[in-house]
Write a protein that holds these residues in place. Structure first.
Motif, PDB file in Angstrom:
ATOM      1  N   ASP A 186       0.111  -4.353   5.731  1.00  0.00           N
ATOM      2  CA  ASP A 186      -0.845  -3.753   7.062  1.00  0.00           C
ATOM      3  C   ASP A 186      -2.239  -4.446   6.937  1.00  0.00           C
ATOM      4  OD1 ASP A 186       1.797  -2.549   7.057  1.00  0.00           O
ATOM      5  OD2 ASP A 186       0.789  -0.583   7.441  1.00  0.00           O
ATOM      6  N   HIS A 209       0.907  -1.271  -0.076  1.00  0.00           N
ATOM      7  CA  HIS A 209       0.013  -0.218   0.132  1.00  0.00           C
ATOM      8  C   HIS A 209       0.932   1.255  -0.137  1.00  0.00           C
ATOM      9  CE1 HIS A 209       0.962  -0.594   4.151  1.00  0.00           C
ATOM     10  NE2 HIS A 209       0.465   0.393   4.764  1.00  0.00           N
ATOM     11  N   HIS A 218       6.407  -5.880  11.352  1.00  0.00           N
ATOM     12  CA  HIS A 218       5.662  -4.864  11.373  1.00  0.00           C
ATOM     13  C   HIS A 218       5.545  -4.238  12.754  1.00  0.00           C
ATOM     14  CE1 HIS A 218       3.059  -1.365  10.491  1.00  0.00           C
ATOM     15  NE2 HIS A 218       3.704  -1.252   9.121  1.00  0.00           N
ATOM     16  N   ASP A 231       5.769   4.422   5.087  1.00  0.00           N
ATOM     17  CA  ASP A 231       6.597   3.641   5.743  1.00  0.00           C
ATOM     18  C   ASP A 231       6.836   2.468   4.739  1.00  0.00           C
ATOM     19  OD1 ASP A 231       3.938   3.161   6.717  1.00  0.00           O
ATOM     20  OD2 ASP A 231       4.638   1.535   8.070  1.00  0.00           O
ATOM     21  N   HIS A 232       6.090   2.337   3.617  1.00  0.00           N
ATOM     22  CA  HIS A 232       6.397   1.179   2.844  1.00  0.00           C
ATOM     23  C   HIS A 232       6.788   1.743   1.317  1.00  0.00           C
ATOM     24  CE1 HIS A 232       3.996  -1.676   5.206  1.00  0.00           C
ATOM     25  NE2 HIS A 232       3.641  -0.504   5.796  1.00  0.00           N
ATOM     26  N   HIS A 244      -4.574  -2.152  12.698  1.00  0.00           N
ATOM     27  CA  HIS A 244      -3.561  -3.184  12.989  1.00  0.00           C
ATOM     28  C   HIS A 244      -3.783  -4.343  13.759  1.00  0.00           C
ATOM     29  CE1 HIS A 244      -0.507  -0.821  10.426  1.00  0.00           C
ATOM     30  NE2 HIS A 244      -0.703   0.250  11.299  1.00  0.00           N
TER      31      HIS A 244
HETATM   32 ZN   LIG Z   1       2.822   0.313   7.707  1.00  0.00          ZN
END
Ligand SMILES: [Zn+2]
Ligand SMILES: [Zn+2]
Ligand SMILES: [Zn+2]
Length: 249
Positions: free
Chosen positions: A158, A73, A215, A77-78, A194
């Motif tokens: 996630d 996604h 993660h 952070d990805h 999450h």
């Molecule tokens: Zn993430």
């Protein structure tokens, strides 16, 4: 295939800058407890590399041509490493779900070749067969089932739990060799985007021979405490990821 965990943290990484919580303090003492944001590579039987998410600059870890890059996604952070990687000298496919965190990557991809995927799409990358599956997050997010030579790995972050369609699909494929699952938060912590550690471990436990929790946020238990907690409950069926971990499937 070999799964290479380049980054196993949440968005802030561990230690988070200037944070003095027990996870961050532990990581300043023990290097193995430090985590970069999510970045994972699969090395195929032919020793080719496929990258899943780019939460960090990969050059020091994976300085090879990439068969393809898959994004789960468009959260920062990805994708952070894409800002560097788009300048690489070889044209490379970038498969991603709908959306964008910053249109720059799509409007000016340089040597990346972006293509949008939907749940159910299947494609080949070297010897891997990769199927996109839906996950539960606050933006459009894809997990991936990665198959090679009768062996399979599910990449599930996630997410909070799994959509019913994804459960049905993965249960038909079970037992998987490995499930890699979003375990952002500590046991008992409820978050709509999450999993906590218990939720993540139970997902993997039902689907796969081994589960690796990844993660992981600094809000989770400190590394050593987390490893002890997981070991007591699930023995060696569930493992805690760490940066640099390799898992032979
Ligand atoms: Zn993430
Ligand atoms: Zn912290
Ligand atoms: Zn996210």
């Amino acid at each position: 295939m070999l799964v290479y965990f380049i980054g196993t943290g949440g968005s802030e990484g561990i230690p988070a800058h200037l944070c003095t919580c027990s996870s961050c303090n532990e990581a300043r003492k023990f290097g193995f407890a430090q985590r970069r944001p999510s970045t994972l590579a699969v090395i195929t039987e032919n020793r080719k590399a496929v990258l899943f998410d780019v939460g960090t600059d990969i050059r020091d870890f994976l300085n090879v041509p990439l068969e393809a890059i898959f994004l789960t996604h468009w959260h920062h952070d990805h994708i952070y490493g894409l800002y560097k990687l788009r300048w690489m000298a070889l044209e490379t496919e970038l498969y991603a779900p709908e959306g964008h965190a910053d249109a720059l990557i799509l409007n000016e991809p340089k040597n990346l070749r972006p293509k949008i995927l939907k749940p159910g799409d299947t494609l080949k990358a070297d010897t891997l067969r990769i199927t996109a599956i839906g996950l539960n997050h606050d933006v459009e997010t894809l997990g991936y089932l990665i198959e090679e030579d009768g062996k399979s790995v599910a990449l599930l972050y996630d997410t909070k739990g799994l959509p019913e369609k994804t459960w049905d699909f993965l249960k038909k494929k079970a037992p998987l060799r490995l499930a890699i699952v979003d375990a952002t938060y500590p046991p008992g912590f409820d978050n709509p985007k999450h999993n906590n550690v218990d939720e993540a471990a139970e997902i993997g436990f039902q689907l796969a021979e081994r589960t690796v929790l990844s993660h992981i946020s600094h809000k989770n238990l400190p590394f050593l405490e987390l490893v002890e907690y997981v070991r007591k409950r699930w023995g060696n069926k569930v493992l805690v990821a760490y940066d640099g971990m390799v898992f032979y499937v």
